[in-house]
Each structure stands twice: as C-alpha cells, then as structure tokens.
Design an enzyme around this catalytic site. Structure first.
Site, PDB file in Angstrom:
ATOM      1  N   CYS A 207      -1.778 -22.393  79.817  1.00 26.85           N
ATOM      2  CA  CYS A 207      -2.693 -22.132  80.949  1.00 26.85           C
ATOM      3  C   CYS A 207      -2.305 -23.042  82.108  1.00 26.85           C
ATOM      4  O   CYS A 207      -2.281 -22.636  83.274  1.00 26.85           O
ATOM      5  CB  CYS A 207      -4.136 -22.425  80.544  1.00 26.85           C
ATOM      6  SG  CYS A 207      -4.728 -21.540  79.095  1.00 26.85           S
TER       7      CYS A 207
ATOM      8  N   HIS B 241      -1.647 -22.607  86.193  1.00 23.34           N
ATOM      9  CA  HIS B 241      -2.744 -23.059  87.063  1.00 23.34           C
ATOM     10  C   HIS B 241      -2.752 -24.564  87.296  1.00 23.34           C
ATOM     11  O   HIS B 241      -3.682 -25.082  87.920  1.00 23.34           O
ATOM     12  CB  HIS B 241      -4.076 -22.569  86.495  1.00 23.34           C
ATOM     13  CG  HIS B 241      -4.143 -21.067  86.494  1.00 23.34           C
ATOM     14  ND1 HIS B 241      -4.228 -20.336  87.650  1.00 23.34           N
ATOM     15  CD2 HIS B 241      -4.064 -20.156  85.486  1.00 23.34           C
ATOM     16  CE1 HIS B 241      -4.232 -19.038  87.356  1.00 23.34           C
ATOM     17  NE2 HIS B 241      -4.122 -18.908  86.046  1.00 23.34           N
TER      18      HIS B 241
ATOM     19  N   ARG C  57     -11.341 -12.793  81.373  1.00 22.72           N
ATOM     20  CA  ARG C  57     -10.186 -13.341  82.101  1.00 22.72           C
ATOM     21  C   ARG C  57      -9.293 -14.165  81.168  1.00 22.72           C
ATOM     22  O   ARG C  57      -8.077 -14.123  81.277  1.00 22.72           O
ATOM     23  CB  ARG C  57     -10.678 -14.193  83.276  1.00 22.72           C
ATOM     24  CG  ARG C  57      -9.566 -14.590  84.244  1.00 22.72           C
ATOM     25  CD  ARG C  57      -9.089 -13.395  85.050  1.00 22.72           C
ATOM     26  NE  ARG C  57      -7.837 -13.672  85.740  1.00 22.72           N
ATOM     27  CZ  ARG C  57      -6.633 -13.348  85.274  1.00 22.72           C
ATOM     28  NH1 ARG C  57      -6.504 -12.765  84.104  1.00 22.72           N
ATOM     29  NH2 ARG C  57      -5.559 -13.602  85.976  1.00 22.72           N
TER      30      ARG C  57
ATOM     31  N   CYS D  94      -5.369 -13.455  80.622  1.00 26.81           N
ATOM     32  CA  CYS D  94      -4.321 -14.469  80.836  1.00 26.81           C
ATOM     33  C   CYS D  94      -3.436 -14.586  79.593  1.00 26.81           C
ATOM     34  O   CYS D  94      -2.216 -14.655  79.695  1.00 26.81           O
ATOM     35  CB  CYS D  94      -4.942 -15.829  81.149  1.00 26.81           C
ATOM     36  SG  CYS D  94      -5.388 -16.030  82.873  1.00 26.81           S
TER      37      CYS D  94
END
Lengths: 276, 121
Positions: free
Chosen positions: A190, A194, A233, A237
C-alpha cells in the site's frame, strides 16, 4: 572481520526491533512528518482532501464537482434508510447516539470482544440485534447509511485510541504490517503507491498521499459510477496489484482500517467524498 | 445412348462410392484417434494430479494471506480446457498456476521481515 559482521548484525537487529516495537504514537508522528516533508506546500489539515491536496489542476475540477456533489443522492437515501423503523419498531437511532453523528467514535478496540469495531460493522450489528437481515458491506444501502452518518459527523476529529492492551497493540501491528507488506503479482505494498509513490503519475492520474486517506469515506467514485465504502477500496487496491482481496469487514481489513485511521489522528472526518 | 457404355458407367459409380466410403472411414478414424488421445486415462490422471498439486499450492499461499488474484481463475480455466480435450493448454495453465503460488509463498516469506524497512522513521 567477524567482529564487524557481529556488530553489523546487531545494529540491523536493533533497527528491525525498533520498527517492530515503535509505539503507535511514534509511528504516527513519523508517518505525518513523512508526508508534510514530502508535500511542503500542503497545509496539514488539507490532507483530508486526498489527491486534491497535492494536485492543483485536479482540485479545480473537484471543487466544481462538489457544487453538485454526486454523493448527495446517497446521503438522502441513507437518511431515509436511517429513519425507517425496523420491523420491531426500533431504528438505527436506538443503536447510535447523537442522531447517528458518530463517525468520530470509529474504529475502536473492543476489549471484551478483542476485536476492532468499525462503523459499518456496528450498522449491521444494529440491524441483527433488532431482527433485521445484515446488508452487504461494500456498496448500496450500507454505503448510503454510512454516507448519511459520515455527513452528520463532518468536522469530528479522528481520535483513534490504541489502548495499553497487548491484544489491541497486536491488532494495530497486524494492520501496520499489512500496510507495508508487498503483495500480489505486481509486488506492491500500500505504501509503495501511497507513500513513496504519492504524487507520482499512474497513467494520467497522481497517486494520493496516505495521510488523511480514511477521512472521507464512503466515496462516490467515477470509476465505480457509484458509492463505495473504505473496504471496497481496500479490496480494489489489492486486486489492482494482482493480489487476491479479502472480504469487506474481514478481521484484517478492520485492523488495516484501525492502523491507517490512527495514522491520521488529529485530522478531521469529512466524508462522504467524491473521487475519480 | 451416352458416350460411355452402361456397364462402364455402373462400374464408375461403384468405384466413386467406394472411394467416398473409404474417405469417410478414414476421417472418422482420425476423429476417433483424436478423441482417444484426449480421453487417454493416463493423460487424464496426469492432469488431475497436476491440478490437485497446483490447487494445494494455491491453498498454501491463501493460508498465509498471499494468494494472487488470477491463480484461481487459471485453475478453473484449466479444467474447462481439459474437459474440451485441450490437454496441452490445460497443463500449461496448471503449471503457471503452480508457479504463481510458489512465487507468492516465497514473496510472503521475503516480506515477513522486509516490510519493516518501509516504515517511516
């Protein structure tokens, strides 16, 4: 030479240990600093606006979209659903105080049940406690009710607590580990997108920074053509990096939400939102 | 009266029919041979064993939370291919699914410590 290797190994182990044993608060401070250093022009409180806090061109379009926000119908539908009595005459208002403006209370650690409780989980538990069937977690009615309750809660501070309880800390650590682990055929974590990748382009779109990420859910996403919850979400992802996703409200996604929301402590909830 | 005497014409018709008949037998024989290859019990056993091994590996990856997105789909498609008699294509898919799961398990082991290096300090 042997002494050097031993010393290096000890140093590496010490640093590894630090990463494991760091307190949630020191994690949060380092996390926040990472993003405020990376995006020096973005005021800290503005990170709740996701990619629009770092991309002026997209922000202009988004501000215009917000004038006739696509999630408004969802708020209305959620309000109607929230106010509709259950078959037993009770309603959501009997489960949630403050008329449902409770987003700021979630997620939290339930010491008796030894698990993370999210708002969406609590919505379904309210239904079941009153003899109603649970509803699906990712979109539809759940996203509507969540949107209404989030709208009522706008401005509440994110104040997730990780109590001094080994089980709570373990749940937080599992969420943290999930966040930083690479997974899937594309081998991305992740944080790769991000954190280290935030601000970079993926095709024509900038990747949003993780700070403030959980503040604005549920969201109306143009790609979905509708509303979706935070866990929808998460699943998307995971699948984008070609990993098998987990179920919405599975233990690991709730723990991921616990960690990631904690990272934004001090910022404000501003859901529901509109995203590309 | 035609250009060919009647007995000769009859002879030619008989020969043509015989030719057509043998061609049909030949084609039908080939088709049977193909079907026999695809339903060869040994090939079927080999596929079933490979499929089971690949699915076990997939479950191993899933048990540690590291199954990849398309592995399960590949295994389903392999079964469909095998049922259609496309054994070679089916075996390729099974091999790929097996390899993916082995890679996913390695990835999980690697990440069990590497993730710490990404935490902002």
């Amino acid at each position: 030479m042997r002494k050097l290797i031993v010393a290096m190994t000890a140093t590496l182990m010490a640093f590894g240990g630090l990463a494991l044993q760091a307190s949630p608060e020191s994690d949060r401070a380092a996390f926040e600093k990472y993003f405020t250093d990376r995006f020096k022009d973005t005021p800290k409180d503005d990170f709740i606006n996701g990619v629009y806090s770092i991309d002026a061109a997209s922000r202009e379009q988004w501000v215009e979209i917000e004038e006739f926000a696509p999630y408004e119908l969802s708020i209305d539908a959620g309000k109607a659903e929230f106010e509709k009595p259950f078959a037993n005459g009770k309603g959501y208002g009997d489960c949630f105080e403050n008329g449902g403006a409770v987003r700021g209370m979630y997620p939290y650690w339930d010491a008796d049940r030894k698990e993370v409780i999210t708002m969406e989980l609590a919505i379904n538990e309210c239904r079941e406690a009153n003899g109603e069937e649970p509803i699906k977690y990712s979109k539809g009615k759940m996203a509507d009710i969540s949107a209404y309750m989030s709208f009522l809660s706008r401005g509440q501070l994110i104040e997730v607590v990780v109590p001094d309880d080994p089980d709570a800390l373990a749940a937080y650590e599992r969420g943290k580990e999930f966040y930083y682990r690479k997974r899937g055929q594309l081998n991305f974590s992740c944080f790769d997108c991000h954190g280290g990748g935030s601000g970079n382009l993926v095709r024509a779109d900038k990747l949003s920074p993780a700070l403030g990420h959980t503040s604005h859910f549920p969201v109306y996403r143009s790609k979905w053509g509708g509303m979706g919850t935070l866990h929808r979400r998460f699943g998307g992802c995971n699948r984008q990096v070609r990993a098998a996703s987990f179920k919405s409200q599975s233990q690991i996604y709730r723990e991921l939400e616990y960690f990631l929301t904690y990272m934004s402590n001090g910022l404000a909830f501003n859901g529901p939102g509109a995203r590309k | 009266m035609g250009l060919v005497p009647e007995s000769e014409a009859l002879q030619m018709i008989k020969m043509t029919l015989a030719g057509l008949f043998s061609t049909l037998i030949l084609i039908s024989g080939c088709a049977t041979a193909t079907n026999e290859a695809s339903t060869d019990p040994a090939a079927g056993d080999e596929f079933a064993a490979a499929w089971d091994a690949a699915d076990a590996k997939r479950q191993e990856a899933a048990a540690v939370g590291y199954e990849w997105r398309d592995t399960s789909k590949m295994l389903k498609k392999a079964k469909t291919e095998a049922e259609a008699g496309n054994t070679e294509a089916a075996m390729k898919l099974v091999a790929k699914a097996h390899e993916e799961s082995a890679d996913a398990i390695e990835q999980e082991a690697r990440e069990s410590t590497l993730w710490q290096s990404r935490v902002p300090q």
